[in-house]
Motif scaffolding. Structure first.
Motif, PDB file in Angstrom:
ATOM      1  N   LEU A  94      21.294  -6.702  32.128  1.00  0.00           N
ATOM      2  CA  LEU A  94      21.404  -6.972  30.698  1.00  0.00           C
ATOM      3  C   LEU A  94      20.020  -7.054  30.064  1.00  0.00           C
ATOM      4  O   LEU A  94      19.135  -7.746  30.571  1.00  0.00           O
ATOM      5  N   VAL A  95      19.859  -6.358  28.942  1.00  0.00           N
ATOM      6  CA  VAL A  95      18.572  -6.359  28.230  1.00  0.00           C
ATOM      7  C   VAL A  95      18.742  -6.726  26.756  1.00  0.00           C
ATOM      8  O   VAL A  95      17.779  -6.693  25.994  1.00  0.00           O
ATOM      9  N   ALA A  96      19.964  -7.049  26.358  1.00  0.00           N
ATOM     10  CA  ALA A  96      20.235  -7.449  24.972  1.00  0.00           C
ATOM     11  C   ALA A  96      21.500  -8.295  24.963  1.00  0.00           C
ATOM     12  O   ALA A  96      22.224  -8.383  25.964  1.00  0.00           O
ATOM     13  N   THR A  97      21.766  -8.914  23.830  1.00  0.00           N
ATOM     14  CA  THR A  97      22.912  -9.809  23.697  1.00  0.00           C
ATOM     15  C   THR A  97      23.821  -9.364  22.553  1.00  0.00           C
ATOM     16  O   THR A  97      23.437  -8.543  21.710  1.00  0.00           O
ATOM     17  N   VAL A  98      24.991  -9.963  22.516  1.00  0.00           N
ATOM     18  CA  VAL A  98      25.918  -9.712  21.417  1.00  0.00           C
ATOM     19  C   VAL A  98      25.284 -10.140  20.089  1.00  0.00           C
ATOM     20  O   VAL A  98      25.419  -9.452  19.073  1.00  0.00           O
ATOM     21  N   GLU A  99      24.565 -11.253  20.104  1.00  0.00           N
ATOM     22  CA  GLU A  99      23.924 -11.714  18.873  1.00  0.00           C
ATOM     23  C   GLU A  99      22.823 -10.759  18.416  1.00  0.00           C
ATOM     24  O   GLU A  99      22.602 -10.585  17.214  1.00  0.00           O
ATOM     25  N   ASP A 100      22.121 -10.122  19.350  1.00  0.00           N
ATOM     26  CA  ASP A 100      21.154  -9.088  18.970  1.00  0.00           C
ATOM     27  C   ASP A 100      21.849  -7.986  18.177  1.00  0.00           C
ATOM     28  O   ASP A 100      21.353  -7.516  17.150  1.00  0.00           O
ATOM     29  N   ALA A 101      23.002  -7.568  18.679  1.00  0.00           N
ATOM     30  CA  ALA A 101      23.756  -6.502  18.020  1.00  0.00           C
ATOM     31  C   ALA A 101      24.233  -6.934  16.641  1.00  0.00           C
ATOM     32  O   ALA A 101      24.178  -6.163  15.675  1.00  0.00           O
ATOM     33  N   LEU A 102      24.697  -8.168  16.529  1.00  0.00           N
ATOM     34  CA  LEU A 102      25.139  -8.686  15.235  1.00  0.00           C
ATOM     35  C   LEU A 102      23.999  -8.696  14.229  1.00  0.00           C
ATOM     36  O   LEU A 102      24.174  -8.336  13.063  1.00  0.00           O
ATOM     37  N   SER A 103      22.814  -9.088  14.673  1.00  0.00           N
ATOM     38  CA  SER A 103      21.671  -9.157  13.765  1.00  0.00           C
ATOM     39  C   SER A 103      21.247  -7.785  13.278  1.00  0.00           C
ATOM     40  O   SER A 103      20.623  -7.655  12.220  1.00  0.00           O
ATOM     41  N   LEU A 104      21.611  -6.731  14.017  1.00  0.00           N
ATOM     42  CA  LEU A 104      21.280  -5.358  13.632  1.00  0.00           C
ATOM     43  C   LEU A 104      22.383  -4.709  12.803  1.00  0.00           C
ATOM     44  O   LEU A 104      22.258  -3.551  12.410  1.00  0.00           O
ATOM     45  N   GLY A 105      23.464  -5.442  12.563  1.00  0.00           N
ATOM     46  CA  GLY A 105      24.572  -4.894  11.794  1.00  0.00           C
ATOM     47  C   GLY A 105      25.437  -3.946  12.586  1.00  0.00           C
ATOM     48  O   GLY A 105      26.101  -3.069  12.013  1.00  0.00           O
ATOM     49  N   ALA A 106      25.437  -4.099  13.905  1.00  0.00           N
ATOM     50  CA  ALA A 106      26.186  -3.178  14.766  1.00  0.00           C
ATOM     51  C   ALA A 106      27.692  -3.345  14.611  1.00  0.00           C
ATOM     52  O   ALA A 106      28.203  -4.409  14.241  1.00  0.00           O
ATOM     53  N   ASP A 107      28.388  -2.279  14.925  1.00  0.00           N
ATOM     54  CA  ASP A 107      29.850  -2.270  14.867  1.00  0.00           C
ATOM     55  C   ASP A 107      30.488  -2.493  16.236  1.00  0.00           C
ATOM     56  O   ASP A 107      31.688  -2.740  16.332  1.00  0.00           O
ATOM     57  N   ALA A 108      29.697  -2.394  17.308  1.00  0.00           N
ATOM     58  CA  ALA A 108      30.204  -2.600  18.666  1.00  0.00           C
ATOM     59  C   ALA A 108      29.018  -2.738  19.609  1.00  0.00           C
ATOM     60  O   ALA A 108      27.870  -2.456  19.242  1.00  0.00           O
TER      61      ALA A 108
END
Length: 265
Positions: A94-108
């Motif tokens: 693992l090199v990133a988190t779900v919260e990282d994705a949320l902060s980037l506006g990711a959809d998944a």
């Protein structure tokens, strides 16, 4: 399904047919800045203009590939990685988190799991934990499920591919990505074993012709597949926008292979 997850799924899956065209460009971590992944903004623009539903990338790439004109496209952040320089290239960490994705506006978010590798227990633990965390936030998870290890003699064997898909489903993935088995009948068994969770196919090695990739995607759709998550065969194509347009016709408009190939004439 939670409202948040439903909204995000609609950003990366066609709401009318539940299918998708995902183009992963996470290869830079694995093998470096290969052809097609140097000018990232150009590649993303071409893919979006062709009609893809989502791009898949590591957390540092949106800042040098975010689009500012033309059609919109969904964003999937990849959470796991390894490099071809490692003595253990199949061991994803693992090199990133779900919260990282949320902060980037990711959809998944997505993870890559290699069943059969010596580090399988840790990768399975990561998949289970990420699916639990993502579910709290209403964030869809795409699990890339492959069989690669000392005991795996054929990662395209239908029974092995079906096992891969089922593991992803059982641990909570909302979409599973697997190898295509090579024939609609055997791939239909993979889809049926996924308990209604969308199954998309990988592109595998660079294919010999445009017809090969269009035919493979067409056959997987006929078997009940939900589309594709294909990288090199799109971003290394001489005309990424055109190959995506052809695949869009097959995936979202049920065109025949021959009809789609006319777009290349």
């Amino acid at each position: 399904m939670q409202l948040g997850k439903a909204v995000r799924m609609e950003r990366i899956m066609n709401r009318n047919n539940g299918r998708t065209i995902v183009v992963p460009i996470d290869h830079g971590v694995t093998v470096g800045p290969i052809y097609g992944l140097v000018d990232l903004r150009k590649t993303v623009n071409q893919v979006a203009e062709g009609g893809a539903n989502a791009m898949l990338m590591h957390k540092g790439i949106p800042r040098c590939s975010h689009r500012n004109y033309g059609p919109d496209i969904g964003l999937i952040i990849h959470l796991s990685a390894s490099t071809s320089l490692s003595p253990y290239p199949n061991a994803k960490t693992l090199v990133a988190t779900v919260e990282d994705a949320l902060s980037l506006g990711a959809d998944a978010v997505s993870l890559h799991i290699n069943l059969g590798d010596e580090t399988e227990p840790r990768m399975l633990a990561d998949l289970g934990a990420v699916c639990s965390e993502a579910n709290k936030w209403g964030m869809p998870v795409l699990a890339m499920m492959y069989a690669r290890g000392p005991k795996v003699t054929d990662e395209y064997d239908p029974a092995v591919v079906a096992h891969c898909a089922r593991v992803g489903v059982e641990l909570g993935a909302d979409i599973v990505k697997v190898n295509y088995t090579g024939a609609p009948d055997s791939f239909r068994n993979v889809v049926n074993g996924a308990c209604g969770v969308p199954v998309v196919i990988a592109g595998g090695p660079k294919l010999e012709s445009d017809r090969d990739i269009v035919q493979m995607v067409h056959d997987s759709i006929q078997a009940g597949g939900s589309g594709l998550s294909v990288g090199r065969n799109i971003f290394q194509h001489a005309d990424p926008s055109r190959i995506v347009k052809a695949l869009h016709k097959v995936v979202h408009e049920d065109w025949s292979v021959d009809a789609a190939m006319e777009l290349f004439d």
